[in-house]
Design an enzyme around this catalytic site. Structure first.
Site, PDB file in Angstrom:
ATOM      1  CG  MET A   6      -1.523  -7.472  -6.687  1.00 18.64           C
ATOM      2  SD  MET A   6      -0.976  -6.355  -8.031  1.00 18.64           S
ATOM      3  CE  MET A   6       0.448  -7.233  -8.639  1.00 18.64           C
ATOM      4  NE  ARG A   7      -8.078 -11.588  -4.786  1.00 18.44           N
ATOM      5  CZ  ARG A   7      -7.885 -12.895  -4.675  1.00 18.44           C
ATOM      6  NH1 ARG A   7      -8.249 -13.721  -5.631  1.00 18.44           N
ATOM      7  NH2 ARG A   7      -7.336 -13.388  -3.577  1.00 18.44           N
TER       8      ARG A   7
ATOM      9  CG  ASN B 127       1.422   3.335  -5.727  1.00 19.11           C
ATOM     10  OD1 ASN B 127       1.764   4.354  -6.328  1.00 19.11           O
ATOM     11  ND2 ASN B 127       2.053   2.178  -5.871  1.00 19.11           N
TER      12      ASN B 127
ATOM     13  CG  HIS C 166       0.837  -2.047 -15.360  1.00 13.89           C
ATOM     14  ND1 HIS C 166       0.552  -3.250 -14.734  1.00 13.89           N
ATOM     15  CD2 HIS C 166       1.822  -2.306 -16.241  1.00 13.89           C
ATOM     16  CE1 HIS C 166       1.332  -4.193 -15.247  1.00 13.89           C
ATOM     17  NE2 HIS C 166       2.114  -3.650 -16.160  1.00 13.89           N
TER      18      HIS C 166
ATOM     19  CG  ASN D 209      -4.436  -0.680 -12.437  1.00 12.09           C
ATOM     20  OD1 ASN D 209      -4.186  -0.807 -11.234  1.00 12.09           O
ATOM     21  ND2 ASN D 209      -3.823  -1.399 -13.361  1.00 12.09           N
TER      22      ASN D 209
ATOM     23  N   GLY E  93       0.792  -1.230   0.000  1.00 14.84           N
ATOM     24  CA  GLY E  93       0.000   0.000   0.000  1.00 14.84           C
ATOM     25  C   GLY E  93       0.824   1.279   0.000  1.00 14.84           C
TER      26      GLY E  93
END
Ligand code: GAR
Length: 188
Positions: free
Chosen positions: A89-90, A13, A108, A106, A11
């Site tokens: 991560m899902r 971010n 990445h 999101n 966490g």
């Protein structure tokens, strides 16, 4: 603008977003945090910051659909307007996408469309590319395929270890994500 953050792990971010909100660099509020992982350190971060959180492990639900519907209901109950995936991560499926159309973003750790998936940093490192970076994008039904909002690139120096690269990527993420979130709020 009320933000709902979703994370699966450390966490950092999420922490960068919490810090940017408290410094008023982000003009929204964090309504809640959702995690799928009972061991995620992000839970500790939520507690410390006094932010409500939901632990939703898929195995506690009958199927994927009810898992996602429960998360969507929780986010709606908290008044969330923008869903911010930060190391979640899902794969996000149709129930969440339908509940928040064009309102899920999101981050990445690679220059999409290069190196999608779970290990964008390691995959770029192993491929020995000279440039990689960070992408913020809208989430759609694919894996890291939605419309790109912002990218920042980075040259991988020859003497860098994987850990060096990870550190540089995370430093970019922690600057870029709060900035992009604030831009989206301003353009709202
Ligand atoms: C971040 O590097 C993020 O870009 C990545 O997970 C890390 C989470 O770190 N996300 C993905 O790879 C999504 N496909 P954090 O928990 O310290 O924020």
């Amino acid at each position: 603008m009320k933000l709902g953050l979703m994370a699966s792990g450390n966490g950092t971010n999420v922490q960068a977003i919490i810090d940017a909100v408290s410094k008023q660099e982000i003009s929204g509020q964090i309504a809640c945090i959702v995690t799928d992982n009972p061991n995620a350190y992000v839970i500790e971060r939520a507690r410390k910051a006094g932010i409500p959180y939901l632990l939703a492990q898929p195995k506690a639900y009958n199927n994927r659909q009810t898992w996602e519907e429960s998360i969507a209901n929780y986010l709606h109950q908290q008044g969330v307007e923008l869903v911010v995936l930060a190391g979640f991560m899902r794969i996000v499926g149709q129930p969440l996408l339908d509940a928040f159309p064009n309102r899920i973003i999101n981050i990445h750790p690679a220059l999409l469309p290069a190196f999608p998936g779970r290990d964008g940093i390691g995959d770029a490192y192993k491929a020995k590319v000279s440039q990689t970076g960070v992408t913020v994008h809208f989430v759609d039904e694919g894996i890291d395929t939605g419309e790109i909002i912002a990218q920042e690139s980075l040259t991988i120096e020859e003497d860098w270890t994987l850990e060096d690269l990870e550190n540089h990527i995370h430093a970019i993420e922690h600057e870029l994500y709060p900035k992009v979130i604030e831009q989206l709020i301003q353009n709202h």
